[in-house]
Scaffold this motif. Structure first.
Motif, mmCIF file in Angstrom:
data_model
loop_
_atom_site.group_PDB
_atom_site.id
_atom_site.type_symbol
_atom_site.label_atom_id
_atom_site.label_comp_id
_atom_site.label_asym_id
_atom_site.label_seq_id
_atom_site.Cartn_x
_atom_site.Cartn_y
_atom_site.Cartn_z
ATOM 1 N N LEU A 7 0.859 -1.185 0.000
ATOM 2 C CA LEU A 7 0.000 0.000 0.000
ATOM 3 C C LEU A 7 0.894 1.234 0.000
ATOM 4 C CD1 LEU A 7 -2.967 -0.635 2.460
ATOM 5 C CD2 LEU A 7 -3.016 -0.554 -0.035
ATOM 6 N N SER A 8 0.760 2.053 -1.019
ATOM 7 C CA SER A 8 1.583 3.254 -1.118
ATOM 8 C C SER A 8 1.203 4.251 -0.030
ATOM 9 C CB SER A 8 1.417 3.911 -2.487
ATOM 10 O OG SER A 8 2.057 5.165 -2.522
ATOM 11 N N PRO A 9 2.152 4.717 0.775
ATOM 12 C CA PRO A 9 1.828 5.717 1.804
ATOM 13 C C PRO A 9 1.491 7.075 1.212
ATOM 14 C CG PRO A 9 4.191 5.355 1.730
ATOM 15 C CD PRO A 9 3.577 4.329 0.825
ATOM 16 N N SER A 10 1.858 7.294 -0.032
ATOM 17 C CA SER A 10 1.603 8.605 -0.642
ATOM 18 C C SER A 10 0.234 8.687 -1.300
ATOM 19 C CB SER A 10 2.685 8.920 -1.684
ATOM 20 O OG SER A 10 2.719 7.933 -2.701
ATOM 21 N N GLY A 11 -0.329 7.542 -1.729
ATOM 22 C CA GLY A 11 -1.624 7.591 -2.401
ATOM 23 C C GLY A 11 -2.628 6.590 -1.883
ATOM 24 N N GLY A 12 -2.170 5.602 -1.135
ATOM 25 C CA GLY A 12 -3.073 4.620 -0.568
ATOM 26 C C GLY A 12 -3.442 3.478 -1.493
ATOM 27 N N GLU A 13 -2.952 3.509 -2.751
ATOM 28 C CA GLU A 13 -3.291 2.453 -3.687
ATOM 29 C C GLU A 13 -2.266 1.327 -3.593
ATOM 30 O OE1 GLU A 13 -0.339 4.921 -5.998
ATOM 31 O OE2 GLU A 13 -1.951 5.258 -4.530
ATOM 32 N N GLU A 14 -2.666 0.145 -4.070
ATOM 33 C CA GLU A 14 -1.724 -0.966 -4.135
ATOM 34 C C GLU A 14 -0.736 -0.721 -5.275
ATOM 35 O OE1 GLU A 14 -3.356 -4.868 -4.225
ATOM 36 O OE2 GLU A 14 -4.550 -4.584 -2.402
ATOM 37 N N ARG A 15 0.531 -0.979 -4.993
ATOM 38 C CA ARG A 15 1.585 -0.751 -5.978
ATOM 39 C C ARG A 15 2.595 -1.889 -5.908
ATOM 40 N NH1 ARG A 15 3.427 3.465 -8.849
ATOM 41 N NH2 ARG A 15 2.027 4.953 -7.859
ATOM 42 N N SER A 16 3.185 -2.213 -7.046
ATOM 43 C CA SER A 16 4.255 -3.210 -7.085
ATOM 44 C C SER A 16 5.579 -2.554 -6.736
ATOM 45 C CB SER A 16 4.354 -3.830 -8.490
ATOM 46 O OG SER A 16 3.161 -4.479 -8.836
ATOM 47 N N GLY A 17 6.456 -3.329 -6.119
ATOM 48 C CA GLY A 17 7.767 -2.813 -5.771
ATOM 49 C C GLY A 17 8.772 -3.936 -5.651
ATOM 50 N N VAL A 18 10.039 -3.576 -5.578
ATOM 51 C CA VAL A 18 11.101 -4.557 -5.401
ATOM 52 C C VAL A 18 11.807 -4.282 -4.077
ATOM 53 C CG1 VAL A 18 11.386 -4.748 -7.890
ATOM 54 C CG2 VAL A 18 12.875 -3.217 -6.617
ATOM 55 N N VAL A 19 12.362 -5.338 -3.495
ATOM 56 C CA VAL A 19 13.043 -5.231 -2.210
ATOM 57 C C VAL A 19 14.545 -5.333 -2.435
ATOM 58 C CG1 VAL A 19 13.276 -6.197 0.099
ATOM 59 C CG2 VAL A 19 11.067 -6.291 -1.075
ATOM 60 N N ASP A 20 15.264 -4.363 -1.887
ATOM 61 C CA ASP A 20 16.718 -4.369 -2.012
ATOM 62 C C ASP A 20 17.317 -3.595 -0.850
ATOM 63 O OD1 ASP A 20 19.087 -5.019 -3.888
ATOM 64 O OD2 ASP A 20 19.359 -2.872 -3.525
ATOM 65 N N ASP A 21 18.314 -4.186 -0.199
ATOM 66 C CA ASP A 21 19.057 -3.515 0.867
ATOM 67 C C ASP A 21 18.130 -2.964 1.957
ATOM 68 O OD1 ASP A 21 21.396 -2.725 2.115
ATOM 69 O OD2 ASP A 21 21.449 -0.773 1.129
ATOM 70 N N GLY A 22 17.109 -3.735 2.326
ATOM 71 C CA GLY A 22 16.239 -3.354 3.434
ATOM 72 C C GLY A 22 15.182 -2.327 3.114
ATOM 73 N N CYS A 23 14.989 -2.022 1.829
ATOM 74 C CA CYS A 23 13.987 -1.024 1.427
ATOM 75 C C CYS A 23 13.126 -1.562 0.289
ATOM 76 C CB CYS A 23 14.655 0.272 0.973
ATOM 77 S SG CYS A 23 15.474 1.192 2.296
ATOM 78 N N VAL A 24 11.928 -0.995 0.169
ATOM 79 C CA VAL A 24 11.031 -1.284 -0.950
ATOM 80 C C VAL A 24 11.096 -0.114 -1.924
ATOM 81 C CG1 VAL A 24 8.640 -1.628 -1.654
ATOM 82 C CG2 VAL A 24 9.496 -2.735 0.420
ATOM 83 N N PHE A 25 11.374 -0.425 -3.185
ATOM 84 C CA PHE A 25 11.466 0.573 -4.242
ATOM 85 C C PHE A 25 10.225 0.444 -5.126
ATOM 86 C CE2 PHE A 25 15.641 -0.142 -2.708
ATOM 87 C CZ PHE A 25 16.412 0.986 -2.972
#
Length: 226
Positions: A7-25
């Motif tokens: 869930l995107s904190p900026s818009g509230g919609e579901e978004r795809s992302g990748v995980v790298d070095d402890g973060c979601v991009f």
């Protein structure tokens, strides 16, 4: 590569992302994660690097509200124990969604294993841990998937193991053939699940810890969810 839906904190919609070095991009493209998984392996790899190079947002992984990484549109073929069945796609939940106790129930069992995903021409696209929650009578309550999709390039065909424990005591261990022979009859679809190991009945308030090794880990409390 590890992919999530969040869930995107900026818009509230579901978004795809990748995980790298402890973060979601956050992935900047228009395709959903299922759409990317169904494309070629090169397309998926290109999308991963695009997310790292030009993310729409970056969130610390443990602060990210995870959704089910994929939401199948058709019944999911699943080998539960030693029998094939079709699981209603409406059962799918994410690891942060919790597990609700249906009215009148005091405990649920968890059947653990993996969900395998397939792309174009039935080629293996990735795995994610899977937990089927059922009433003591066998009624399906929810199918938790996640936390992430780990793509095919992270595996060499070795057996996969998913362990479930409560308060450091193991209550189930699932071992799945990493060569995907178990899924030979189901590879013409988008996904198939192998769920070979069941826990004892778990009561309200008990926390189940799932450790999938390379596949990731998560914890869920029985009766905490919406």
């Amino acid at each position: 590569m590890r992919w999530v839906t969040y869930l995107s904190p900026s818009g509230g919609e579901e978004r795809s992302g990748v995980v790298d070095d402890g973060c979601v991009f956050g992935y900047p493209g228009e395709q959903s994660l299922p759409e990317l998984l169904e494309q070629s392996r090169d397309t998926l790899a290109d999308a991963f690097h695009k997310a790292l190079a030009s993310p729409v947002e970056i969130i610390v992984e443990f602060e990210t509200r995870l959704c089910a990484p994929v939401r199948p549109q058709r019944p999911v073929p699943a080998r539960v124990g030693g029998e094939w069945t079709g699981l209603d796609p409406g059962l799918v939940r994410g690891t942060d969604d919790g597990v609700v106790l249906p009215a009148g129930e005091t405990a649920l069992t968890a059947t653990v294993g993996v969900l395998a995903l397939f792309g174009g021409q039935g080629r293996h696209a990735g795995y994610t841990p899977a937990v089927l929650w059922r009433t003591p009578e066998g009624g399906a309550v929810s199918l938790i998937l996640g936390p992430a999709i780990v793509t095919h390039d992270e595996f060499d065909g070795s057996r996969l193991a998913v362990e479930a424990s409560v308060e450091d005591s193991r209550v189930a261990r699932a071992e799945v053939d990493g060569s995907l022979e178990w899924a030979d009859g189901a590879r013409d679809g988008f996904a198939a699940a192998a769920l070979p190991a069941q826990t004892r009945p778990l009561e309200r308030g008990e926390e189940l810890y799932i450790d999938g090794g390379t596949l990731g880990e998560f914890e869920v409390r029985v009766g905490a969810g919406a």
